[in-house]
Design a protein around this motif. Structure first.
Motif, PDB file in Angstrom:
ATOM      1  N   CYS A   1       0.750  -1.205   0.012  1.00  0.00           N
ATOM      2  CA  CYS A   1      -0.038  -0.174  -0.076  1.00  0.00           C
ATOM      3  C   CYS A   1       0.830   1.282   0.141  1.00  0.00           C
ATOM      4  O   CYS A   1       1.977   1.089   0.661  1.00  0.00           O
ATOM      5  N   GLY A   2       0.421   2.219  -0.690  1.00  0.00           N
ATOM      6  CA  GLY A   2       1.230   3.544  -1.074  1.00  0.00           C
ATOM      7  C   GLY A   2       2.721   3.362  -1.461  1.00  0.00           C
ATOM      8  O   GLY A   2       3.714   3.928  -0.672  1.00  0.00           O
ATOM      9  N   SER A   3       2.660   2.284  -2.223  1.00  0.00           N
ATOM     10  CA  SER A   3       4.051   1.510  -2.731  1.00  0.00           C
ATOM     11  C   SER A   3       4.648   2.286  -3.991  1.00  0.00           C
ATOM     12  O   SER A   3       4.077   2.756  -4.914  1.00  0.00           O
ATOM     13  N   PRO A   4       5.991   2.585  -4.032  1.00  0.00           N
ATOM     14  CA  PRO A   4       6.607   3.247  -4.953  1.00  0.00           C
ATOM     15  C   PRO A   4       7.227   2.077  -5.977  1.00  0.00           C
ATOM     16  O   PRO A   4       8.332   2.493  -6.773  1.00  0.00           O
TER      17      PRO A   4
ATOM     18  N   SER B   1      -1.669  -8.306  -3.279  1.00  0.00           N
ATOM     19  CA  SER B   1      -2.651  -7.365  -3.475  1.00  0.00           C
ATOM     20  C   SER B   1      -1.989  -5.934  -3.287  1.00  0.00           C
ATOM     21  O   SER B   1      -1.219  -5.826  -2.358  1.00  0.00           O
ATOM     22  N   ASN B   2      -2.447  -4.817  -4.159  1.00  0.00           N
ATOM     23  CA  ASN B   2      -1.856  -3.635  -4.135  1.00  0.00           C
ATOM     24  C   ASN B   2      -2.911  -2.630  -3.926  1.00  0.00           C
ATOM     25  O   ASN B   2      -4.046  -2.545  -4.448  1.00  0.00           O
TER      26      ASN B   2
ATOM     27  N   ALA C   1       2.390   6.412  -4.730  1.00  0.00           N
ATOM     28  CA  ALA C   1       1.347   5.211  -5.140  1.00  0.00           C
ATOM     29  C   ALA C   1       0.758   5.197  -6.568  1.00  0.00           C
ATOM     30  O   ALA C   1       0.698   6.099  -7.258  1.00  0.00           O
ATOM     31  N   SER C   2       0.836   3.903  -7.402  1.00  0.00           N
ATOM     32  CA  SER C   2       0.123   3.680  -8.345  1.00  0.00           C
ATOM     33  C   SER C   2      -0.451   2.188  -8.372  1.00  0.00           C
ATOM     34  O   SER C   2      -0.029   1.251  -7.603  1.00  0.00           O
ATOM     35  N   PRO C   3      -1.359   1.938  -9.478  1.00  0.00           N
ATOM     36  CA  PRO C   3      -1.680   0.628  -9.767  1.00  0.00           C
ATOM     37  C   PRO C   3      -0.475   0.070 -10.288  1.00  0.00           C
ATOM     38  O   PRO C   3       0.239   0.414 -10.959  1.00  0.00           O
TER      39      PRO C   3
ATOM     40  N   ASP D   1      -4.738  -4.842  -8.039  1.00  0.00           N
ATOM     41  CA  ASP D   1      -4.895  -3.534  -7.801  1.00  0.00           C
ATOM     42  C   ASP D   1      -6.275  -2.943  -7.266  1.00  0.00           C
ATOM     43  O   ASP D   1      -7.349  -3.256  -7.801  1.00  0.00           O
ATOM     44  N   THR D   2      -6.100  -2.241  -6.108  1.00  0.00           N
ATOM     45  CA  THR D   2      -7.314  -1.580  -5.553  1.00  0.00           C
ATOM     46  C   THR D   2      -7.165  -0.307  -5.426  1.00  0.00           C
ATOM     47  O   THR D   2      -6.233   0.238  -4.372  1.00  0.00           O
ATOM     48  N   GLN D   3      -7.932   0.763  -5.887  1.00  0.00           N
ATOM     49  CA  GLN D   3      -7.826   2.056  -5.429  1.00  0.00           C
ATOM     50  C   GLN D   3      -8.685   2.671  -4.468  1.00  0.00           C
ATOM     51  O   GLN D   3     -10.074   2.138  -4.411  1.00  0.00           O
TER      52      GLN D   3
END
Length: 603
Positions: free
Chosen positions: A488-491, A520-521, A530-532, A540-542
């Motif tokens: 989550c909040g991943s670069p 899961s992201n 962060a991005s998909p 991916d979940t926004q």
């Protein structure tokens, strides 16, 4: 009042890797080693690139920059020593200065060997799996370069070497001035009015500053052009890191020397030390100058090198904004400067950083050159007041920036994020680089996973998601089917996949999801980094942001800061842990893992 969160029905283990890394990467000496550490970043961007010949040439370029940074660091240590000797009684006696400088060379070379040896031993005993390691040849090259430069300074005393007058690199030999100035004429007046009677001599410090920064920009410009033509953003990142290493080495040395010089001048004012007791500005080997001419003479370049670094950083940031505004598919400037719109603008800006960094570096370099053409032209025309204003403004801006880092949480987090990226890469390109936190943290987390007898969900936030991804891609996990990964909040894609493609690529992503490991992201469009992911095997979940208090039933209360009118401040990069969607995903993954375990036991 603060309401403590309701704990979930499963075991929760929090690992503050950032705090654990402070034992490794949080000391002041680690930050002083940033010029050397940036070489590891540059090497990681270029390492494992396509084509063996190209990879060899780029690696050689990083090593050349490393040798240059070693030389710059040694020269500044010598200058700081001469600054102290200026007020040490008896330091002007014959043989004192060369002995002191020789000891500095020996200590510097010893530090390279000692530190490099420790790093090599640790890497042999560790689990450095995916990247190159520090070699004995690299250590030997830095020692040889340091000894050669040190011997040149100590044995030849370059401040007495006659050279053509250039303005940038010159000083005037003191020995040739004795008795030549008319009565009543100061030294500064003499250098201006009787120049044809004097002999110009090399100022090694000024020469090192000008030549090192000039070489750094020339090589980096070539990388930036190659980045644009080849659409390879990692080359632009390498250009920034390489220039940053050289500029920071000079900036740190200049700042330390200037602070020490001001402190000693303060003590001298009250008679606690005397600048006539030691060298008194004469008898120097590295930085020859007359203290009476310091504001306009040979001291101007070293005194402003820190201000130059601040100006260069400001110009680079300005160039990024300009390129984004003028380029195609630019991130639109927010119509309303609300917190939500601003966060979404930063999200779009960071997402397009890869394709714009090369252009920003080229434009920033051009603006930097124009700025200093004006400064030197103004100085030549006698306009020292305007140039002094620019330099003073840069120093004040640097002081304000330092204060903001300590006082403003968002700015402090940005600085910490940059340090986290630098500290992720182990020492491979320079023996004096700062230690990496990655392997100690992953070793500790790996032990916890191996000792667990129940299904585990590894949840990584921000830089922690990079560590978690690297861990799950490794070969050390025993029961991969009993582990799930949530980022989550991943670069992973915005920064690491863009600028370190030799490591964060399809091969690593496939290693993460092999053997049934679920990934899961979660991301927000108000989170700058962060991005998909858009990867096979990764969901991916926004997450909506801002989220109303009544928008979802949450197993854990979401921290909200209501404003007048019912507005809610966006969460951005924070508080993923308590988001209901993420918590439900973790609960579901744990439930599915337990069901798989029961099914396997029944069989």
């Amino acid at each position: 009042m603060y309401s403590p969160p309701q704990l979930p029905d499963h075991t929760l283990r929090l690992i503050n890797w950032s705090r654990s890394s402070r034992r490794v990467a949080g000391r002041p000496t680690w930050f002083l080693a940033l010029p050397y550490s940036l070489l590891n970043v540059a090497g990681a961007t270029l390492d494992r690139c396509e084509g063996g010949a190209v990879r060899t040439r780029l690696g050689g370029l990083v090593h050349v920059y490393g040798l240059l940074v070693s030389v710059v660091g040694l020269i500044w240590l010598m200058v700081i020593a001469e600054t102290i000797l200026d007020v040490v009684p008896g330091a002007g006696a014959e043989g004192v200065v060369p002995v002191v400088l020789g000891l500095i060379v020996a200590a510097y070379s010893t530090a390279i060997v000692w530190r490099g040896g420790r790093v090599m031993v640790g890497q042999r005993n560790g689990s450095a799996r995916r990247e190159r390691m520090l070699s004995g040849g690299v250590i030997a090259a830095h020692v040889i370069a340091s000894v050669i430069v040190g011997a040149w300074v100590v044995l030849l005393r370059p401040t007495l070497l006659e050279v053509p007058a250039t303005g940038l690199l010159e000083t005037v030999t003191y020995q040739r001035l004795v008795g030549q100035l008319p009565e009543g004429m100061s030294y500064c007046q003499g250098t201006a009015e009787l120049r044809d009677q004097f002999v110009s001599a090399l100022n090694p410090l000024n020469a090192i500053i000008v030549l090192s920064v000039g070489f750094a920009f020339v090589g980096a410009l070539a990388l930036a052009v190659a980045s644009i033509l080849g659409k390879r953003p990692e080359l632009a990142a390498a250009a920034v890191a390489l220039v940053g290493s050289v500029v920071l080495a000079n900036a740190f040395g200049g700042a330390l020397r200037l602070a020490l010089d001001w402190f000693l001048a303060y003590l001298n004012r009250y008679g606690w030390v005397s600048d006539e007791a030691g060298l008194g500005g004469r008898g120097r080997y590295v930085h020859g100058h007359d203290p009476a001419c310091a504001p306009i003479g040979g001291d101007w370049i070293p005194n402003t090198v820190f201000a130059n670094a601040v100006i260069a950083l400001g110009i680079l940031i300005l160039s990024l904004v300009l390129v984004n505004l003028l380029g195609k598919r630019a991130a639109k400037w927010p119509r309303h400067l609300s917190r939500v719109e601003w966060d979404r603008y930063l999200h779009r800006l960071v997402g397009s950083l890869g394709e714009r960094l090369g252009w920003a570096f080229l434009i920033g370099s051009a603006l930097f050159v124009l700025c200093y053409v004006w400064i030197f032209t103004a100085r030549a025309d006698g306009g020292r007041g305007s140039t002094a204003f620019v330099v003073l403004t840069a120093h004040v801006g640097a002081l304000v920036a330092v204060l903001l880092v300590f006082l403003n949480g968002r700015i402090r987090r940005v600085g910490a994020m940059v340090a986290d990226v630098i500290g992720f890469w182990p020492i491979a390109w320079h023996p004096l680089a700062g230690r990496s936190y990655r392997n100690p943290v992953l070793a500790s987390v790996g032990e916890d996973l191996h000792s667990s007898q129940r299904p585990v969900v590894v949840v990584g936030h921000s830089q922690g998601s990079i560590l978690a991804t690297w861990l799950c891609a490794g070969d050390g996990l025993r029961d991969r089917a009993g582990i799930a990964l949530v980022t989550c909040g991943s670069p992973v894609r915005t920064l690491y996949g863009t600028f370190f493609p030799g490591y964060f690529n399809d091969e690593l992503y496939a290693d993460v999801t092999r053997d049934g490991l679920r990934w899961s992201n979660f991301w927000r469009d108000t989170d700058p980094i962060a991005s998909p992911f858009g990867l096979a095997g990764c969901t991916d979940t926004q997450l909506p942001d801002p989220r109303r208090a009544d928008s979802s039933a949450s197993p854990l209360p979401i921290p909200r800061n209501p404003r007048p009118g019912g507005k809610v401040r966006p969460l951005g990069h924070s508080n993923y842990w308590t988001d209901p969607d993420l918590m439900n995903e973790v609960t579901g993954l744990l439930g599915s893992r337990r069901e798989n375990d029961r099914t396997g036991a029944e069989r």
